[in-house]
Design an enzyme around this catalytic site. Structure first.
Site, PDB file in Angstrom:
ATOM      1  N   VAL A  44      46.369  24.791  47.993  1.00  0.00           N
ATOM      2  CA  VAL A  44      47.644  24.249  48.476  1.00  0.00           C
ATOM      3  C   VAL A  44      48.667  24.996  47.638  1.00  0.00           C
ATOM      4  CG1 VAL A  44      49.085  22.223  48.774  1.00  0.00           C
ATOM      5  CG2 VAL A  44      46.590  22.000  48.886  1.00  0.00           C
ATOM      6  N   GLU A  45      49.434  25.841  48.281  1.00  0.00           N
ATOM      7  CA  GLU A  45      50.324  26.731  47.527  1.00  0.00           C
ATOM      8  C   GLU A  45      51.763  26.227  47.629  1.00  0.00           C
ATOM      9  OE1 GLU A  45      49.536  30.806  47.335  1.00  0.00           O
ATOM     10  OE2 GLU A  45      47.769  30.682  48.608  1.00  0.00           O
ATOM     11  N   GLY A  46      52.401  26.118  46.472  1.00  0.00           N
ATOM     12  CA  GLY A  46      53.765  25.641  46.440  1.00  0.00           C
ATOM     13  C   GLY A  46      53.795  24.135  46.236  1.00  0.00           C
ATOM     14  N   ASN A  53      55.760  20.054  49.699  1.00  0.00           N
ATOM     15  CA  ASN A  53      54.956  20.784  50.668  1.00  0.00           C
ATOM     16  C   ASN A  53      54.208  19.758  51.542  1.00  0.00           C
ATOM     17  OD1 ASN A  53      52.811  22.182  51.901  1.00  0.00           O
ATOM     18  ND2 ASN A  53      52.716  23.681  50.241  1.00  0.00           N
ATOM     19  N   GLU A 149      48.159  37.902  46.339  1.00  0.00           N
ATOM     20  CA  GLU A 149      48.858  36.873  47.113  1.00  0.00           C
ATOM     21  C   GLU A 149      49.038  37.296  48.571  1.00  0.00           C
ATOM     22  OE1 GLU A 149      49.626  33.925  45.890  1.00  0.00           O
ATOM     23  OE2 GLU A 149      50.565  33.215  47.735  1.00  0.00           O
TER      24      GLU A 149
END
Ligand SMILES: Cc1cc2nc3c(=O)[nH]c(=O)nc-3n(C[C@H](O)[C@H](O)[C@H](O)COP(=O)(O)OP(=O)(O)OC[C@H]3O[C@@H](n4cnc5c(N)ncnc54)[C@H](O)[C@@H]3O)c2cc1C
Length: 502
Positions: A44-46, A53, A149
């Site tokens: 889960v990015e951010g 998010n 990334e």
């Protein structure tokens, strides 16, 4: 999310046609030697920023098991080409310069955007800063900052559209690694249960049709006719196409009439990157474990050659699983060789780092995202040369055909939250059309000469074509149009011949 949004708006007469035997798409896990590993989306990015998010919210709601990734220690975990663990005093100055350069690129990008200046690549920005990563150490650091990334090298990547990364600006810098037995795809599966009939964990709603590979779409103002590989046919007033950009670029699905030039061109211009996590299971650990060791880098003369490593002892203690991430050309190369060959290359690297006596792996898993016809790569990256207007065409509907998926999210393309938000946005556009007759038309930015059937073409031509120039413009328009059509036709012809079984 597109189907759920339609349902939330009271539109329930839809079908979902999914090629595989399960939902979740690129959120997909598998059992690897008794442990659940994520072959596709993992983080889960951010997280931890000014906005929440939506995927983070869902992960919390469903109590997904996650571990916060600490990338800060990586500068202490760098092995050089001979396999020597470099002291922090040796690596830190290089990481500091890379940090400074990244901050500079963020500022430069904001400034180019603010002044509506032409786009440049990340590499051009780095050169303006004075950084040219050429040593194995600098190349490995560079790889870890960008390719790890975005899965493509800085030289092809748009500075204006990729940095500063909106995911981290909007949602925060933290990243959580999903390590749940139920898999990351537990989220889409639970969401599906919100609006599809189910018994316990199994969806039994006839509106979800699995193992339906869409191969042909016919469309007109009256609606859509869809053919699947098993010779089923479906009719509908509208369709939302949520296949990946890799599938859109391929000829897996044919269209009648063919999609307009401006649409196909946008698909081809945008990049579908490849990101491959190669998992290895050993009888015991021989790499460093404990706090701050999760990620390590191997520096090689060849940029991106088995550079980025991660062990799973934090998430699954005693699992003895390690994985290495490769991207882009390395992924393509590795996908084309046997797993044995890949294992041999990896073992050569690991023996350099940890000695000749380390054991052979008991198991190896090499996902092939690029070769998979239902994906054609991993996720999108915004390349240099694609403007926002170009990008708008990516999601623009073509008659009754609507488009969604991570590749249609201009802020968050390439991410799970991008796909999630895009599904909602596309369905809302369709709801506006169905319920309120506010149907989105193709924009006037389209290449008019390629699309002679739209009314805007006539308008635009009439506006610009007058007096003595009129005939010349029309001739030029016609010759360009037939040039492209002929080129596409002959290419298609050549390819069809090439693909005929011998
Ligand atoms: C290796 C990898 C690592 C990633 N890591 C992360 C990460 O850590 N964090 C993150 O946020 N994102 C990550 N992503 C990106 C994220 O997974 C995607 O952005 C997101 O899942 C895409 O969702 P989507 O709905 O747009 O497309 P998809 O999930 O691809 O859904 C499209 C669906 O269409 C189906 N389909 C394809 N062709 C047909 C056809 N002809 N007929 C019928 N059905 C068809 C497919 O089977 C699939 O189910 C990663 C992706 C990959 C591959």
């Amino acid at each position: 999310m597109a189907a759920k949004t339609l349902s939330d708006h009271g539109i329930n007469d839809f079908l979902i046609l999914e090629a595989t035997d399960k939902i979740g798409g690129r959120m997909v896990s598998t059992d690897f030697s008794g442990y659940t590993v994520e072959i596709g989306a993992n983080w889960v990015e951010g997280v931890g920023g000014k906005h929440v998010n939506p995927i983070w919210e869902l992960a919390k709601r469903y109590n997904l098991r996650m571990s916060k990734s600490n990338f800060d220690n990586i500068s202490s975990n760098v092995y050089n080409e001979e396999g020597r663990l470099l002291p922090l005093s040796e690596t830190k100055p290089h990481f500091d310069i890379a940090d400074a350069c990244q901050s500079y690129l963020d500022v430069l990008s904001n400034s180019l955007n603010a002044h509506d200046e032409e786009d440049i690549s990340l590499t051009t920005g780095q050169r303006l800063f004075g950084l040219i990563p050429t040593s194995p150490l600098d190349m490995a650091i560079d790889y870890s900052y960008y390719d790890f990334e975005i899965a493509e090298p800085p030289r092809v990547t748009s500075l204006k559209n990729v940095l500063p990364n909106p995911t981290f600006v909007e949602y925060g810098d933290d990243e959580y690694f999903v390590c749940d037995k139920r898999g990351y795809s537990y989220i889409p599966k639970q969401l599906a249960k919100d609006f599809l009939k189910h018994e316990n964990e199994i969806i039994i709603d006839p509106r979800l049709q699995l193992q339906k590979v869409v191969r042909h779409i016919e469309y007109s103002a009256n609606g859509v006719r869809i053919e699947t590989e098993d010779n089923s046919t479906f009719y509908s007033k509208y369709a939302i196409l949520s296949v990946s950009l890799g599938v859109l670029k391929s000829r897996l699905i044919t269209y009648q009439p063919d999609l307009p030039y401006w649409k196909i061109k946008t698909f081809y211009q945008f990049d579908m990157s490849i990101y491959t996590k190669i998992f290895l299971k050993f009888p015991y650990t021989f790499w460093l474990t404990g706090p701050g060791t999760e990620f390590f880098l191997y520096t090689d003369d060849s940029r991106g050659y088995y550079t980025y490593w991660q062990h799973l002892e934090n998430e699954y203690p005693g699992s003895n699983i390690i994985f290495v991430t490769v991207t882009d050309d390395e992924s393509r190369r590795i996908e084309q060789q046997s797993d044995e060959e890949t294992k041999g290359e990896i073992m050569q690297v690991l023996r350099k780092l940890f000695g000749k006596d380390i054991p052979e792996p008991e198991n190896i898993l090499v996902p092939r995202w690029w070769k998979n016809r239902l994906h054609g790569g991993s996720y999108t990256n915004w390349p240099i040369g694609v403007s926002e207007a170009d990008f708008d065409r990516m999601k623009a509907p073509v008659g009754p055909l609507y488009f969604t998926g991570e590749h249609t999210s201009s802020n968050f393309n390439g991410y799970v939250h991008g796909a999630y938000l895009a599904g909602i946005a596309t369905a809302e556009t369709l709801v506006d059309c169905i319920k309120y007759k506010k149907c989105k038309e193709i924009t006037s930015n389209d290449l008019p000469w390629m699309n002679p059937n739209t009314t805007q073409v006539t308008n635009k031509t009439e506006q610009t074509c007058n007096g003595v120039c009129c005939k010349a413009i029309q001739q030029e328009r016609e010759s360009l149009r037939s040039f492209y059509i002929d080129t596409i036709d002959s290419l298609q012809h050549a390819l069809t011949n090439k693909c005929k079984p011998s």
